[in-house]
Design a protein around this motif. Structure first.
Motif, PDB file in Angstrom:
ATOM      1  N   VAL A 499      26.761  30.936   5.975  1.00 30.07           N
ATOM      2  CA  VAL A 499      25.369  31.265   6.258  1.00 30.07           C
ATOM      3  C   VAL A 499      24.460  30.488   5.309  1.00 30.07           C
ATOM      4  CG1 VAL A 499      23.657  33.100   6.420  1.00 30.07           C
ATOM      5  CG2 VAL A 499      26.055  33.574   6.999  1.00 30.07           C
ATOM      6  N   LYS A 500      23.449  29.862   5.869  1.00 31.23           N
ATOM      7  CA  LYS A 500      22.457  29.140   5.065  1.00 31.23           C
ATOM      8  C   LYS A 500      21.077  29.681   5.420  1.00 31.23           C
ATOM      9  CE  LYS A 500      22.956  24.711   4.319  1.00 31.23           C
ATOM     10  NZ  LYS A 500      23.062  24.592   2.852  1.00 31.23           N
ATOM     11  N   ALA A 501      20.331  30.072   4.395  1.00 30.44           N
ATOM     12  CA  ALA A 501      18.972  30.583   4.590  1.00 30.44           C
ATOM     13  C   ALA A 501      17.962  29.436   4.503  1.00 30.44           C
ATOM     14  CB  ALA A 501      18.647  31.639   3.540  1.00 30.44           C
ATOM     15  N   MET A 502      16.987  29.465   5.406  1.00 33.14           N
ATOM     16  CA  MET A 502      15.929  28.457   5.419  1.00 33.14           C
ATOM     17  C   MET A 502      14.595  29.157   5.622  1.00 33.14           C
ATOM     18  SD  MET A 502      17.642  25.513   7.822  1.00 33.14           S
ATOM     19  CE  MET A 502      19.277  24.878   7.491  1.00 33.14           C
ATOM     20  N   THR A 503      13.558  28.635   5.005  1.00 33.29           N
ATOM     21  CA  THR A 503      12.234  29.240   5.112  1.00 33.29           C
ATOM     22  C   THR A 503      11.207  28.191   5.521  1.00 33.29           C
ATOM     23  OG1 THR A 503      12.764  30.871   3.404  1.00 33.29           O
ATOM     24  CG2 THR A 503      10.440  30.529   3.908  1.00 33.29           C
ATOM     25  N   LEU A 504      10.429  28.533   6.538  1.00 29.21           N
ATOM     26  CA  LEU A 504       9.312  27.689   6.959  1.00 29.21           C
ATOM     27  C   LEU A 504       8.030  28.390   6.553  1.00 29.21           C
ATOM     28  CD1 LEU A 504       8.149  25.257   8.493  1.00 29.21           C
ATOM     29  CD2 LEU A 504       8.260  26.606  10.585  1.00 29.21           C
ATOM     30  N   ARG A 505       7.309  27.797   5.640  1.00 27.68           N
ATOM     31  CA  ARG A 505       6.084  28.397   5.137  1.00 27.68           C
ATOM     32  C   ARG A 505       4.909  28.089   6.055  1.00 27.68           C
ATOM     33  NH1 ARG A 505       7.478  32.215   1.478  1.00 27.68           N
ATOM     34  NH2 ARG A 505       9.035  31.408   0.024  1.00 27.68           N
ATOM     35  N   ARG A 506       4.095  29.120   6.306  1.00 26.56           N
ATOM     36  CA  ARG A 506       2.845  28.928   7.071  1.00 26.56           C
ATOM     37  C   ARG A 506       1.686  28.853   6.093  1.00 26.56           C
ATOM     38  NH1 ARG A 506       2.377  33.665  11.123  1.00 26.56           N
ATOM     39  NH2 ARG A 506       3.631  34.728   9.586  1.00 26.56           N
ATOM     40  N   PRO A 507       0.881  27.774   6.126  1.00 26.64           N
ATOM     41  CA  PRO A 507      -0.191  27.624   5.136  1.00 26.64           C
ATOM     42  C   PRO A 507      -1.275  28.685   5.252  1.00 26.64           C
ATOM     43  CG  PRO A 507      -0.348  25.949   6.854  1.00 26.64           C
ATOM     44  CD  PRO A 507       0.980  26.629   7.038  1.00 26.64           C
ATOM     45  N   ASN A 508      -1.497  29.241   6.433  1.00 25.14           N
ATOM     46  CA  ASN A 508      -2.606  30.180   6.623  1.00 25.14           C
ATOM     47  C   ASN A 508      -2.149  31.613   6.822  1.00 25.14           C
ATOM     48  OD1 ASN A 508      -4.500  28.022   6.529  1.00 25.14           O
ATOM     49  ND2 ASN A 508      -4.064  27.562   8.689  1.00 25.14           N
ATOM     50  N   ASN A 509      -0.891  31.889   6.523  1.00 27.73           N
ATOM     51  CA  ASN A 509      -0.406  33.246   6.740  1.00 27.73           C
ATOM     52  C   ASN A 509      -1.000  34.199   5.701  1.00 27.73           C
ATOM     53  OD1 ASN A 509       1.118  35.296   7.936  1.00 27.73           O
ATOM     54  ND2 ASN A 509       2.769  35.031   6.448  1.00 27.73           N
ATOM     55  N   GLN A 510      -1.382  35.399   6.143  1.00 33.93           N
ATOM     56  CA  GLN A 510      -1.905  36.430   5.250  1.00 33.93           C
ATOM     57  C   GLN A 510      -1.021  37.665   5.337  1.00 33.93           C
ATOM     58  OE1 GLN A 510      -6.285  36.963   5.348  1.00 33.93           O
ATOM     59  NE2 GLN A 510      -6.271  35.409   6.961  1.00 33.93           N
ATOM     60  N   ALA A 511      -0.871  38.330   4.215  1.00 28.06           N
ATOM     61  CA  ALA A 511       0.009  39.499   4.149  1.00 28.06           C
ATOM     62  C   ALA A 511      -0.566  40.656   4.965  1.00 28.06           C
ATOM     63  CB  ALA A 511       0.185  39.935   2.696  1.00 28.06           C
ATOM     64  N   PRO A 512       0.313  41.497   5.547  1.00 26.90           N
ATOM     65  CA  PRO A 512      -0.155  42.681   6.278  1.00 26.90           C
ATOM     66  C   PRO A 512      -0.764  43.704   5.314  1.00 26.90           C
ATOM     67  CG  PRO A 512       2.226  42.688   6.115  1.00 26.90           C
ATOM     68  CD  PRO A 512       1.779  41.377   5.582  1.00 26.90           C
ATOM     69  N   VAL A 513      -1.511  44.654   5.886  1.00 24.11           N
ATOM     70  CA  VAL A 513      -2.186  45.678   5.083  1.00 24.11           C
ATOM     71  C   VAL A 513      -1.866  47.051   5.660  1.00 24.11           C
ATOM     72  CG1 VAL A 513      -4.410  46.594   4.299  1.00 24.11           C
ATOM     73  CG2 VAL A 513      -4.061  44.120   4.457  1.00 24.11           C
ATOM     74  N   ILE A 514      -1.445  47.980   4.817  1.00 22.99           N
ATOM     75  CA  ILE A 514      -1.260  49.384   5.212  1.00 22.99           C
ATOM     76  C   ILE A 514      -2.437  50.170   4.635  1.00 22.99           C
ATOM     77  CG2 ILE A 514       0.193  51.425   5.040  1.00 22.99           C
ATOM     78  CD1 ILE A 514       2.591  49.629   4.766  1.00 22.99           C
ATOM     79  N   SER A 515      -3.236  50.770   5.513  1.00 23.77           N
ATOM     80  CA  SER A 515      -4.434  51.468   5.060  1.00 23.77           C
ATOM     81  C   SER A 515      -4.176  52.935   4.721  1.00 23.77           C
ATOM     82  CB  SER A 515      -5.530  51.374   6.133  1.00 23.77           C
ATOM     83  OG  SER A 515      -5.074  51.954   7.349  1.00 23.77           O
ATOM     84  N   SER A 516      -3.261  53.577   5.408  1.00 20.68           N
ATOM     85  CA  SER A 516      -3.009  54.991   5.154  1.00 20.68           C
ATOM     86  C   SER A 516      -1.706  55.430   5.797  1.00 20.68           C
ATOM     87  CB  SER A 516      -4.164  55.855   5.699  1.00 20.68           C
ATOM     88  OG  SER A 516      -4.277  55.683   7.104  1.00 20.68           O
ATOM     89  N   VAL A 517      -1.332  56.664   5.539  1.00 21.45           N
ATOM     90  CA  VAL A 517      -0.125  57.252   6.131  1.00 21.45           C
ATOM     91  C   VAL A 517      -0.491  58.622   6.702  1.00 21.45           C
ATOM     92  CG1 VAL A 517       2.184  58.160   5.693  1.00 21.45           C
ATOM     93  CG2 VAL A 517       1.451  56.043   4.579  1.00 21.45           C
ATOM     94  N   ASN A 518      -0.184  58.817   7.973  1.00 20.54           N
ATOM     95  CA  ASN A 518      -0.371  60.132   8.601  1.00 20.54           C
ATOM     96  C   ASN A 518       0.906  60.956   8.457  1.00 20.54           C
ATOM     97  OD1 ASN A 518      -2.959  59.493   9.380  1.00 20.54           O
ATOM     98  ND2 ASN A 518      -2.371  58.807  11.429  1.00 20.54           N
ATOM     99  N   VAL A 519       0.739  62.244   8.125  1.00 16.87           N
ATOM    100  CA  VAL A 519       1.889  63.124   7.877  1.00 16.87           C
ATOM    101  C   VAL A 519       1.722  64.406   8.689  1.00 16.87           C
ATOM    102  CG1 VAL A 519       3.241  64.298   6.097  1.00 16.87           C
ATOM    103  CG2 VAL A 519       1.978  62.218   5.528  1.00 16.87           C
ATOM    104  N   ASP A 520       2.844  64.879   9.252  1.00 21.47           N
ATOM    105  CA  ASP A 520       2.843  66.170   9.952  1.00 21.47           C
ATOM    106  C   ASP A 520       2.345  67.290   9.027  1.00 21.47           C
ATOM    107  OD1 ASP A 520       3.536  65.714  12.507  1.00 21.47           O
ATOM    108  OD2 ASP A 520       5.648  66.235  12.307  1.00 21.47           O
ATOM    109  N   ASP A 521       1.639  68.258   9.617  1.00 21.81           N
ATOM    110  CA  ASP A 521       1.227  69.427   8.856  1.00 21.81           C
ATOM    111  C   ASP A 521       2.421  70.343   8.568  1.00 21.81           C
ATOM    112  OD1 ASP A 521      -1.373  68.590   8.875  1.00 21.81           O
ATOM    113  OD2 ASP A 521      -1.914  69.767  10.648  1.00 21.81           O
ATOM    114  N   ASN A 522       2.342  71.060   7.422  1.00 18.91           N
ATOM    115  CA  ASN A 522       3.282  72.113   7.084  1.00 18.91           C
ATOM    116  C   ASN A 522       4.744  71.653   7.090  1.00 18.91           C
ATOM    117  OD1 ASN A 522       3.867  74.702   6.257  1.00 18.91           O
ATOM    118  ND2 ASN A 522       3.924  75.558   8.329  1.00 18.91           N
ATOM    119  N   PRO A 523       5.115  70.648   6.264  1.00 14.94           N
ATOM    120  CA  PRO A 523       6.509  70.181   6.214  1.00 14.94           C
ATOM    121  C   PRO A 523       7.458  71.280   5.746  1.00 14.94           C
ATOM    122  CG  PRO A 523       5.031  68.604   5.188  1.00 14.94           C
ATOM    123  CD  PRO A 523       4.230  69.831   5.409  1.00 14.94           C
TER     124      PRO A 523
END
Length: 602
Positions: A499-523
């Motif tokens: 197995v050989k790993a290879m990476t293709l870099r994108r010059p304009n790629n931006q990281a994803p963003v997680i804004s919040s987490v929804n959780v069930d009531d009364n775990p």
């Protein structure tokens, strides 16, 4: 001196009481006081709606500075409408469309002396009977290797009313414990990968909000390669129609069939009736020998085989055909090898005589139980390359078949490796890989190489194709991480995967963003707690999530789907758990992880 580790995390605290008590949770977006200074109001687009349906407005993508206030306001609605927002100060209020007409609202953010306003406007559809959506999806092949990524695309599904469609993918596995993954199961396009062999049923449920339609397909995850088999008569006469078939071949959906009439007598002008169908035919016009070739081409490999057919003139004696079946090409010394020539035959039905002969390497010994019967047993006493021939005769004409057998003391598997012949990896450019595998008993030209892309970005459709017996090529079509795997076979044993790993870099790629987490009531203990990450990607790439818990408190902790946007969190012990989630677009991971403190009670 002790090292102090600072973790950049947004923590949401969920307080819970015993059964019957009050509970609350917060699902507000992450507010970055260092970077968000100017308010920016944003509303997810609303196109059309039907009377009687509940709509959810969405301003969660807005940029809201710390301490800012925000609210929704009506600008227009039909005169007879009595619709009201569930909460004008919520980022995602709901309301029910109660009469036909046009609706318009605005979302306002006030931060000190700064204000940002945006509007949304939409109209209702004329009320009429709902028409069911049309579900369908496209896929290239119905056969895949283990851990090969397959793409299924349902974006061709449609709705006669023009309603917005939602998608839900379901996979029925061959066994209860089958290992497989599906990315983005609520999107039109998914990536599927299975480790467990067997037959899978892939289905998509397409809904317009009222009716749901299902489209399904069966696929096979197997190690079986393409295997061409030509079915044709051994000999015919001039003017006879020769029917040729590939029906006994091993092939799959999407396999390309190519027939070739490679050669025949110099004076012949005959041609195949078809070059790309399961069955074809030709009519020999001159006596002699004709060569028919069948080539099968799939997404992952290609394979071909050649058969010879003898054509005799009317009234002439037909030449018999010698066959040796099921004899191995390699074996150990002192191993009994059954030589079977019983399928040899004569077109005229004449009785055949048999003659076996062995041409052995100098200084070696062998035994052959018989030389004149349809079947014989051969034993090589020394290592070497033996030529075993069978000649059959009808008393007038004869035909010889030669089989090559390699005797070894103990076969060892080859070792696989390859190099990138053109090391520059650029998007859309061809990259050539060169096998450099080794085998103690065979030269590299006698080895079989099986190439596979075992990891690639979820949105990539890159494939790998063999150029010849030792080279392959591929084109990197999208930025991200790739893994290329080579397995080499000597016909009996296979190498460990290289197995050989290879990476293709994108010059304009931006990281994803997680804004919040929804959780069930009364775990509660030992009950699934639904968690959902509210995430966006600036490049709209498909995301892979990673859920984890900071301290399991000695309890049994499980995430039902640890790599999905939503998962069910189950613990066996009451307590407060800090749950963390990140997202990856195939190249970049969220800069800030989001953590949620979940208090679970008995």
């Amino acid at each position: 001196m002790k090292a102090i580790t600072l973790i950049a995390a947004v923590v949401f605290t969920i307080g819970l009481t015993a059964c019957g008590g009050d509970s609350y949770s917060t699902g507000l977006p992450v507010i970055d006081t260092e970077n968000v200074q100017q308010p920016v109001a944003r509303i997810a687009p609303v196109t059309t709606a039907k009377v009687g349906k509940k709509l959810t407005l969405d301003a969660t993508s807005s940029l809201i500075p710390k301490g800012a206030s925000y609210q929704w306001q009506w600008l227009q609605k039909p005169e007879a409408s009595k619709s009201e927002l569930s909460d004008p100060k919520s980022l995602q209020p709901t309301f029910t469309v109660d009469v036909e007409g046009e609706y318009e609202l605005q979302f306002i953010i006030d931060s000190d002396d700064k204000r940002s306003v945006t509007r949304t406007r939409f109209s209702t559809l004329t009320d009429k009977a709902n028409q069911k959506p049309v579900a369908r999806f496209n896929y290239k092949f119905d056969n895949f290797y283990p851990d090969e990524v397959a793409t299924f695309d349902a974006s061709g599904s449609s709705d006669p009313d023009g309603d917005r469609l939602t998608f839900q993918w379901i996979v029925n596995a061959p066994t209860e414990n089958a290992e497989f993954t599906v990315s983005d199961e609520n999107k039109a396009k998914i990536s599927f990968k299975a480790t467990t062999l067997g037959k899978y049923k892939v289905s998509v449920l397409v809904s317009d909000g009222v009716d749901t339609e299902v489209f399904s397909a069966n696929i096979d995850v197997t190690n079986t390669p393409l295997k061409p088999v030509i079915s044709l008569p051994a000999a015919v006469k001039v003017g006879d129609v020769v029917h040729i078939s590939a029906a006994d071949s091993t092939m799959y959906k999407g396999t390309t069939i190519l027939w070739f009439l490679n050669r025949g007598p110099k004076e012949s002008e005959t041609e195949l009736t078809s070059n790309s169908t399961l069955e074809t035919s030709f009519t020999p016009d001159v006596a002699g020998e004709y060569s028919v070739q069948l080539m099968l081409i799939g997404d992952k490999d290609k394979s071909s085989t050649i058969e010879l057919i003898t054509v005799v003139a009317e009234g002439d004696n037909a030449v018999p055909t010698a066959n040796i079946v099921n004899a191995p090409k390699r074996g150990l010394t002192y191993q009994e090898i059954i030589l079977d020539g019983s399928t040899s035959h004569d077109p005229d039905g004449d009785q055949l005589s048999y003659q076996w002969q062995v041409s052995e390497p100098a200084g070696t010994k062998y035994t052959l139980t018989t030389t004149q019967d349809p079947q014989a047993t051969f034993v090589a006493e020394d290592v070497g390359r033996y030529l075993i021939s069978l000649t059959v005769s009808d008393g007038e004409s004869s035909n010889t078949k030669v089989h090559v057998f390699h005797a070894v003391t103990a076969n060892t598997p080859p070792s696989a490796s390859f190099v990138v012949k053109k090391p520059a990896i650029n998007q859309g450019k061809r990259v050539v890989l060169e096998a450099n595998s080794k085998d103690a008993e065979q030269s590299e030209s006698q080895l079989e190489h099986h190439w596979q892309i075992t990891k690639k970005p979820a949105h990539s459709s890159a494939t790998i194709a063999a150029l010849n017996y030792y080279e392959a090529e591929l084109i990197f079509d999208f930025g991200g991480s790739y893994e290329i795997t080579l397995v080499t076979s000597d016909g009996h044993l296979t190498s460990k995967p290289f197995v050989k790993a290879m990476t293709l870099r994108r010059p304009n790629n931006q990281a994803p963003v997680i804004s919040s987490v929804n959780v069930d009531d009364n775990p509660k203990v030992n009950k699934p707690i639904l968690l959902e990450a509210i995430a966006t990607d600036p490049n709209e790439d498909p995301l892979v999530f990673n859920w984890s818990v900071e301290d399991d408190l000695g309890a049994k902790v499980e995430f039902s789907r640890p790599n999905y946007q939503s998962t069910e969190f189950t613990v066996s012990k009451a307590g407060s758990y800090l749950v963390t989630v990140t997202a990856n677009d195939g190249e970049l991971t969220t800069v800030k992880q989001v953590s949620t403190l979940i208090t679970v009670t008995e």
